[in-house]
Design a protein around this motif. Structure first.
Motif, mmCIF file in Angstrom:
data_model
loop_
_atom_site.group_PDB
_atom_site.id
_atom_site.type_symbol
_atom_site.label_atom_id
_atom_site.label_comp_id
_atom_site.label_asym_id
_atom_site.label_seq_id
_atom_site.Cartn_x
_atom_site.Cartn_y
_atom_site.Cartn_z
ATOM 1 N N PRO A 138 -16.093 10.270 1.781
ATOM 2 C CA PRO A 138 -16.397 9.803 2.847
ATOM 3 C C PRO A 138 -15.184 8.565 2.253
ATOM 4 O O PRO A 138 -14.992 7.622 3.510
ATOM 5 N N GLU A 139 -14.543 7.682 1.244
ATOM 6 C CA GLU A 139 -14.520 7.124 1.090
ATOM 7 C C GLU A 139 -12.680 7.295 0.442
ATOM 8 O O GLU A 139 -13.784 7.744 -0.771
ATOM 9 N N PHE A 140 -11.646 6.936 0.292
ATOM 10 C CA PHE A 140 -11.304 6.567 -0.769
ATOM 11 C C PHE A 140 -10.848 5.999 -1.760
ATOM 12 O O PHE A 140 -10.901 4.819 -1.842
ATOM 13 N N ASN A 141 -11.214 5.810 -3.277
ATOM 14 C CA ASN A 141 -11.254 4.717 -4.117
ATOM 15 C C ASN A 141 -9.799 4.108 -4.378
ATOM 16 O O ASN A 141 -8.438 4.343 -3.830
ATOM 17 N N ALA A 142 -9.815 3.606 -5.471
ATOM 18 C CA ALA A 142 -8.677 2.355 -5.407
ATOM 19 C C ALA A 142 -7.197 3.790 -6.682
ATOM 20 O O ALA A 142 -6.174 2.860 -5.905
ATOM 21 N N ARG A 196 -15.898 -4.572 7.615
ATOM 22 C CA ARG A 196 -16.226 -3.633 8.755
ATOM 23 C C ARG A 196 -15.075 -2.449 9.183
ATOM 24 O O ARG A 196 -14.301 -2.773 9.480
ATOM 25 N N PRO A 197 -15.064 -1.262 8.075
ATOM 26 C CA PRO A 197 -13.966 0.393 8.841
ATOM 27 C C PRO A 197 -14.327 0.538 10.181
ATOM 28 O O PRO A 197 -15.673 0.416 11.329
ATOM 29 N N GLU A 198 -12.861 1.293 10.823
ATOM 30 C CA GLU A 198 -13.124 0.862 12.198
ATOM 31 C C GLU A 198 -14.602 2.590 12.526
ATOM 32 O O GLU A 198 -14.896 2.253 13.088
ATOM 33 N N ILE A 199 -13.730 3.385 11.124
ATOM 34 C CA ILE A 199 -14.744 4.887 11.316
ATOM 35 C C ILE A 199 -15.577 4.719 10.018
ATOM 36 O O ILE A 199 -14.846 4.338 9.261
ATOM 37 N N LEU A 239 -14.344 -1.214 3.382
ATOM 38 C CA LEU A 239 -15.263 -0.943 2.843
ATOM 39 C C LEU A 239 -15.676 -1.365 1.404
ATOM 40 O O LEU A 239 -15.938 -2.117 0.583
ATOM 41 N N LEU A 240 -13.897 -1.534 0.624
ATOM 42 C CA LEU A 240 -14.551 -1.833 -0.704
ATOM 43 C C LEU A 240 -14.313 -3.214 -0.682
ATOM 44 O O LEU A 240 -15.076 -4.422 -1.543
#
Length: 204
Positions: free
Chosen positions: A82-86, A170-173, A165-166
């Motif tokens: 759902p999200e990329f990490n660093a 507030r992300p767009e999606i 998110l990190l």
């Protein structure tokens, strides 16, 4: 005779993919793709199906299942969190080297794919991937079949939202939100040594 299978008899590519027409970069959005899939299924008379998607296709599957819950029986999402990490975002400049319109030879394509996409990929795997994902130009160069501007737009948007998110923004999606909207039985697949997709994402 085998039973008629509309999806087998009429396979489709999303806009900007495979041999489908390309579009303006602004039209390569997940809402656009979801509408496209719904219209395609309507044309084939398919009311309900199971969805399997990998990478960008996995996110398209999540978005479609979340926004069309009555049409998705089961969902399988492969190798996309759902999200990329660093760590993954740190690889973005390297990955971008492989997102270009053409390559001078298959050997250059092979080396860049191993370096930028999958360091564990064998030559056999890369050649198999290249056989359907690329085309040979009249001058002998290798080119992607898909619109590389679409791929760049996808990565930029996903990295933008992951950074938000990190940083607590507030992300767009928000893909966590879309995952929570999925009502069907869902299976998440992750390669054991896949970078960027941590087990904590699947657990969550």
């Amino acid at each position: 005779d085998r039973p008629t299978d509309p999806l087998r008899d009429h396979p489709g590519d999303l806009r900007g993919h495979g041999d489908s027409q390309w579009a303006e970069v602004s039209r390569y959005t997940f809402p656009d793709f979801a509408v496209e899939v719904a219209l395609f299924l309507d044309a084939l008379g398919i009311k309900e199906l199971s969805v399997l998607g990998s990478s960008m296709g996995g996110l398209n599957g999540i978005y479609y299942a979340a926004t069309h819950p009555e049409r998705v029986k089961k969902l399988i999402v492969s190798d996309v969190p759902p999200e990329f990490n660093a760590e993954w975002m740190g690889r973005w400049p390297l990955i971008l080297q492989g997102v270009r319109s053409h390559f001078s030879s298959f050997e250059e394509f092979f080396e860049l794919m191993r370096m930028t996409r999958d360091p564990l990929a064998t030559e056999e795997k890369v050649r198999g991937f290249a056989s359907y994902a690329t085309k040979t130009l009249p001058d002998g160069r290798i080119a992607w079949k898909h619109d590389v501007e679409m791929e760049k737009a996808f990565y930029r948007a996903f990295i933008r939202d992951s950074k938000a998110l990190l940083l607590g923004g507030r992300p767009e999606i928000n893909w966590w939100q879309f995952l929570s909207m999925v009502r069907c039985e869902t299976l998440l697949l992750r390669g054991g040594e896949r970078y960027g997709f941590e087990f904590k994402y699947a657990d969550a």
